[in-house]
Design a protein around this motif. Structure first.
Motif, short mmCIF file in Angstrom:
data_model
loop_
_atom_site.label_atom_id
_atom_site.label_comp_id
_atom_site.label_asym_id
_atom_site.label_seq_id
_atom_site.Cartn_x
_atom_site.Cartn_y
_atom_site.Cartn_z
N ALA A 1 5.09 37.59 0.71
CA ALA A 1 5.16 38.62 1.74
C ALA A 1 4.99 40.02 1.19
CB ALA A 1 6.49 38.51 2.49
N THR A 2 5.13 40.18 -0.13
CA THR A 2 4.94 41.50 -0.73
C THR A 2 3.46 41.84 -0.88
OG1 THR A 2 4.86 40.73 -3.04
CG2 THR A 2 7.05 41.18 -2.09
N GLY A 3 2.60 40.82 -0.76
CA GLY A 3 1.18 41.04 -0.95
C GLY A 3 0.74 41.00 -2.40
N TYR A 4 1.62 40.53 -3.28
CA TYR A 4 1.28 40.52 -4.70
C TYR A 4 0.25 39.44 -5.01
CZ TYR A 4 4.00 36.37 -6.33
OH TYR A 4 4.46 35.11 -6.59
N ARG A 5 -0.31 39.50 -6.22
CA ARG A 5 -1.38 38.58 -6.59
C ARG A 5 -0.93 37.50 -7.57
NH1 ARG A 5 -3.53 43.66 -7.07
NH2 ARG A 5 -3.56 43.51 -9.34
N GLY A 6 0.38 37.29 -7.69
CA GLY A 6 0.87 36.37 -8.70
C GLY A 6 1.30 35.01 -8.19
N GLY A 7 0.94 34.67 -6.98
CA GLY A 7 1.40 33.41 -6.40
C GLY A 7 1.09 32.19 -7.25
N GLY A 8 -0.02 32.23 -7.96
CA GLY A 8 -0.40 31.10 -8.80
C GLY A 8 0.50 30.93 -10.01
N HIS A 9 1.32 31.93 -10.31
CA HIS A 9 2.23 31.87 -11.45
C HIS A 9 3.68 31.61 -11.03
CE1 HIS A 9 -0.86 33.22 -14.25
NE2 HIS A 9 -1.21 34.12 -13.36
N TYR A 10 3.86 31.36 -9.74
CA TYR A 10 5.22 31.11 -9.25
C TYR A 10 5.70 29.75 -9.73
CZ TYR A 10 9.30 30.95 -6.26
OH TYR A 10 10.60 30.88 -5.81
#
Length: 201
Positions: free
Chosen positions: A135-144
Motif C-alpha cells: 500500500a506504500t507503493g514501494y518496489r520491494g514486494g519481490g523481496h518480502y
C-alpha cells in the motif's frame, strides 16, 4: 569520537502514538547486556505520548543524532506512520545509518516508513503483512519474506506481533548473548522452563 562508531549506545526512536509493546524486550535486555539506551525524538526535551498514554521525554533530537555515535537505531511502530509524512525524517535518518554501516531495526509501522524511503526495494524484509507494505507503493514486494523477523546485513525488520523475534535478531546483529540467544528466545517466545536454567547458568 572521530570516525569510530560508538559500540555501546543504542538509540530508540520515540514519537507520538509509539506502540509500547514492540521494543521492550530489545531495549531491556540490551541494557542488561551493558548497552546504554538513549531516546531520540523529533525535538529534544519535548515529551511524546505513546499509544498507552505514557509520556517520554527524548534524550536528544533526531537532527542531532550522529550514526558515528551509535551502535544501533531502533524504530518502533506508531500510528503516525500511517497518517502522513510526519515521521519521514526518521526513515531518512535510517538511510544515513545504513549508509554509514550502522544497523537499523524497524518493526511494524516503521517498516512502512522505510518502504516509502526506498530502503526495502532491494533487500529481504518483512512487516505486518505484504499487502501493508504494498500500500506504500514501494518496489520491494519481490523481496518480502513471510517470517517473524528478517535480518539482512545491517537491516532488521519485523511485524507488530513479533517483538521477541525482533529482539533476537537485534541481539544477533550486535553479538549480544552469544551462546544464550536460543535459550532466551525459547524462554520468552515459548515459555520453555528448561531455557531459564540455560539462560541463567
Amino acid at each position: 569520537m572521530g570516525t569510530e562508531t560508538d559500540t555501546t549506545t543504542v538509540h530508540l526512536a520515540v514519537y507520538d502514538t509509539l506502540a509500547d509493546w514492540e521494543t521492550g524486550h530489545a531495549t531491556a535486555w540490551l541494557a542488561r547486556a551493558g548497552y546504554t539506551v538513549r531516546t531520540v525524538g523529533p525535538v529534544a526535551g519535548e515529551p511524546v505520548t505513546t499509544l498507552a498514554g505514557l509520556r517520554i521525554v527524548p534524550d536528544l533530537a533526531l537532527a542531532d543524532l550522529d550514526p558515528g555515535e551509535s551502535a544501533l537505531l531502533i524504530l518502533p511502530g506508531a500510528e503516525k506512520y500511517d497518517e502522513g509524512d510526519e515521521l519521514a525524517p526518521f526513515a531518512t535518518k535510517a538511510r544515513a545509518f545504513l549508509d554509514a554501516g550502522v544497523p537499523v531495526a524497524a518493526i511494524c509501522g516503521a517498516t512502512a516508513g522505510l518502504a516509502r524511503e526506498g530502503l526495502l526495494d532491494d533487500r529481504p524484509h518483512t512487516s505486518a503483512a505484504s499487502f501493508y507494505l504494498a500500500a506504500t507503493g514501494y518496489r520491494g514486494g519481490g523481496h518480502y519474506v513471510d517470517a517473524d523477523a528478517v535480518r539482512d546485513g545491517d537491516l532488521i525488520t519485523a511485524g507488530p506481533t513479533d517483538p521477541v523475534a525482533f529482539a533476537r535478531e537485534i541481539f544477533a546483529r550486535l553479538g549480544a548473548y552469544e551462546g544464550k540467544r536460543d535459550a532466551w528466545y525459547r524462554l520468552f517466545q515459548h515459555s520453555d522452563p528448561a531455557a531459564y536454567a540455560e539462560l541463567n547458568g
